[in-house]
Write a protein that holds these residues in place. Structure first.
Motif, PDB file in Angstrom:
ATOM      1  N   LEU A   1      -1.525  -6.393  -7.293  1.00 43.32           N
ATOM      2  CA  LEU A   1      -1.023  -5.136  -6.745  1.00 43.32           C
ATOM      3  C   LEU A   1       0.387  -4.816  -7.240  1.00 43.32           C
ATOM      4  N   ALA A   2       1.255  -5.793  -7.285  1.00 42.10           N
ATOM      5  CA  ALA A   2       2.631  -5.553  -7.745  1.00 42.10           C
ATOM      6  C   ALA A   2       2.634  -5.092  -9.199  1.00 42.10           C
ATOM      7  N   THR A   3       1.801  -5.718 -10.019  1.00 35.97           N
ATOM      8  CA  THR A   3       1.709  -5.328 -11.428  1.00 35.97           C
ATOM      9  C   THR A   3       1.119  -3.928 -11.562  1.00 35.97           C
ATOM     10  N   ILE A   4       0.114  -3.629 -10.759  1.00 38.68           N
ATOM     11  CA  ILE A   4      -0.495  -2.293 -10.787  1.00 38.68           C
ATOM     12  C   ILE A   4       0.548  -1.234 -10.458  1.00 38.68           C
ATOM     13  N   ILE A   5       1.322  -1.461  -9.413  1.00 35.46           N
ATOM     14  CA  ILE A   5       2.356  -0.501  -9.009  1.00 35.46           C
ATOM     15  C   ILE A   5       3.373  -0.330 -10.124  1.00 35.46           C
ATOM     16  N   ASP A   6       3.829  -1.444 -10.703  1.00 36.66           N
ATOM     17  CA  ASP A   6       4.799  -1.360 -11.802  1.00 36.66           C
ATOM     18  C   ASP A   6       4.224  -0.596 -12.991  1.00 36.66           C
TER      19      ASP A   6
ATOM     20  N   ILE B   1       0.829  -1.205   0.000  1.00 35.21           N
ATOM     21  CA  ILE B   1       0.000   0.000   0.000  1.00 35.21           C
ATOM     22  C   ILE B   1       0.860   1.249   0.000  1.00 35.21           C
ATOM     23  N   LYS B   2       1.934   1.250   0.769  1.00 32.94           N
ATOM     24  CA  LYS B   2       2.847   2.405   0.790  1.00 32.94           C
ATOM     25  C   LYS B   2       3.469   2.613  -0.592  1.00 32.94           C
ATOM     26  N   ARG B   3       3.877   1.530  -1.238  1.00 29.07           N
ATOM     27  CA  ARG B   3       4.445   1.648  -2.584  1.00 29.07           C
ATOM     28  C   ARG B   3       3.402   2.177  -3.561  1.00 29.07           C
ATOM     29  N   LEU B   4       2.175   1.684  -3.443  1.00 28.81           N
ATOM     30  CA  LEU B   4       1.099   2.143  -4.314  1.00 28.81           C
ATOM     31  C   LEU B   4       0.823   3.627  -4.079  1.00 28.81           C
ATOM     32  N   ASP B   5       0.793   4.046  -2.831  1.00 27.77           N
ATOM     33  CA  ASP B   5       0.575   5.450  -2.498  1.00 27.77           C
ATOM     34  C   ASP B   5       1.661   6.336  -3.121  1.00 27.77           C
ATOM     35  N   ARG B   6       2.907   5.933  -2.993  1.00 31.35           N
ATOM     36  CA  ARG B   6       4.001   6.713  -3.591  1.00 31.35           C
ATOM     37  C   ARG B   6       3.894   6.743  -5.112  1.00 31.35           C
ATOM     38  N   ALA B   7       3.548   5.603  -5.702  1.00 33.25           N
ATOM     39  CA  ALA B   7       3.407   5.547  -7.162  1.00 33.25           C
ATOM     40  C   ALA B   7       2.273   6.442  -7.640  1.00 33.25           C
ATOM     41  N   LEU B   8       1.149   6.426  -6.927  1.00 29.86           N
ATOM     42  CA  LEU B   8       0.021   7.271  -7.307  1.00 29.86           C
ATOM     43  C   LEU B   8       0.356   8.750  -7.142  1.00 29.86           C
ATOM     44  N   ASP B   9       1.047   9.097  -6.061  1.00 26.24           N
ATOM     45  CA  ASP B   9       1.475  10.487  -5.878  1.00 26.24           C
ATOM     46  C   ASP B   9       2.363  10.942  -7.023  1.00 26.24           C
ATOM     47  N   LYS B  10       3.334  10.130  -7.370  1.00 22.58           N
ATOM     48  CA  LYS B  10       4.249  10.464  -8.468  1.00 22.58           C
ATOM     49  C   LYS B  10       3.477  10.607  -9.783  1.00 22.58           C
ATOM     50  N   TYR B  11       2.576   9.683 -10.018  1.00 21.53           N
ATOM     51  CA  TYR B  11       1.778   9.689 -11.239  1.00 21.53           C
ATOM     52  C   TYR B  11       0.916  10.944 -11.344  1.00 21.53           C
ATOM     53  N   THR B  12       0.201  11.280 -10.276  1.00 21.84           N
ATOM     54  CA  THR B  12      -0.678  12.449 -10.335  1.00 21.84           C
ATOM     55  C   THR B  12       0.113  13.752 -10.348  1.00 21.84           C
ATOM     56  N   GLU B  13       1.236  13.793  -9.648  1.00 15.76           N
ATOM     57  CA  GLU B  13       2.074  15.003  -9.688  1.00 15.76           C
ATOM     58  C   GLU B  13       2.531  15.271 -11.111  1.00 15.76           C
ATOM     59  N   GLU B  14       2.958  14.220 -11.793  1.00 14.55           N
ATOM     60  CA  GLU B  14       3.409  14.380 -13.178  1.00 14.55           C
ATOM     61  C   GLU B  14       2.260  14.826 -14.084  1.00 14.55           C
ATOM     62  N   ALA B  15       1.081  14.286 -13.869  1.00 16.11           N
ATOM     63  CA  ALA B  15      -0.076  14.656 -14.685  1.00 16.11           C
ATOM     64  C   ALA B  15      -0.426  16.128 -14.495  1.00 16.11           C
ATOM     65  N   PHE B  16      -0.413  16.601 -13.249  1.00 17.07           N
ATOM     66  CA  PHE B  16      -0.782  17.991 -12.985  1.00 17.07           C
ATOM     67  C   PHE B  16       0.340  18.974 -13.278  1.00 17.07           C
ATOM     68  N   ARG B  17       1.545  18.487 -13.381  1.00 16.19           N
ATOM     69  CA  ARG B  17       2.657  19.360 -13.758  1.00 16.19           C
ATOM     70  C   ARG B  17       2.405  19.973 -15.133  1.00 16.19           C
ATOM     71  N   LYS B  18       1.647  19.261 -15.978  1.00 19.68           N
ATOM     72  CA  LYS B  18       1.318  19.774 -17.315  1.00 19.68           C
ATOM     73  C   LYS B  18       0.552  21.087 -17.238  1.00 19.68           C
TER      74      LYS B  18
END
Length: 136
Positions: free
Chosen positions: A122-127, A12-29
């Motif tokens: 979950l591992a595949t989702i995070i990757d 869950i912690k890895r997923l949270d970090r991945a989602l944060d990174k993903y959304t930050e990059e999306a909104f950086r646009k």
């Protein structure tokens, strides 16, 4: 004992970090942090929220919210008004102009995430989330 790569907590912690990174990059646009965009998104739907309500919705500490609100106010996207001892936050017309753009980014990221979560592993989702790239 739980192995780090198979433990729910670490996953869950890895997923949270991945989602944060993903959304930050999306909104950086659009030149904005996803936390800032979330505040504007919430206020566009339900204007005049108090700090405590916003902090609870965003699951962040009040001091962190204060920094976000102060930054949005300095950019004239929100205004702050006192209601007795309570501070309320209101989106401005300038903030409302961003609402359709913010909604589009939310929609696009949600669609991508929905495709990803079809695997249920979950591992595949995070990757997969970590491998997303955004084209400008």
């Amino acid at each position: 004992m739980c192995k780090r790569d198979r433990c729910l907590f670490f996953s869950i912690k890895r997923l949270d970090r991945a989602l944060d990174k993903y959304t930050e990059e999306a909104f950086r646009k659009i030149g904005m942090s996803h936390s800032y965009a979330l505040v504007l998104f919430i206020l566009n739907q339900e204007n005049g929220k108090c700090y405590k309500e916003l902090a609870n919705i965003l699951c962040i500490a009040p001091p962190s919210l204060t920094k976000i609100i102060d930054k949005l106010a300095s950019r004239e996207f929100v205004t702050i008004a006192r209601d007795g001892r309570t501070k309320r936050v209101y989106i401005t017309d300038r903030g409302r102009e961003l609402a359709p753009i913010i909604w589009e980014v939310f929609h696009d990221t949600r669609q991508e995430l929905m495709k990803t979560t079809q695997t249920y592993d979950l591992a595949t989702i995070i990757d997969q989330i970590n491998s997303f790239s955004f084209k400008n």
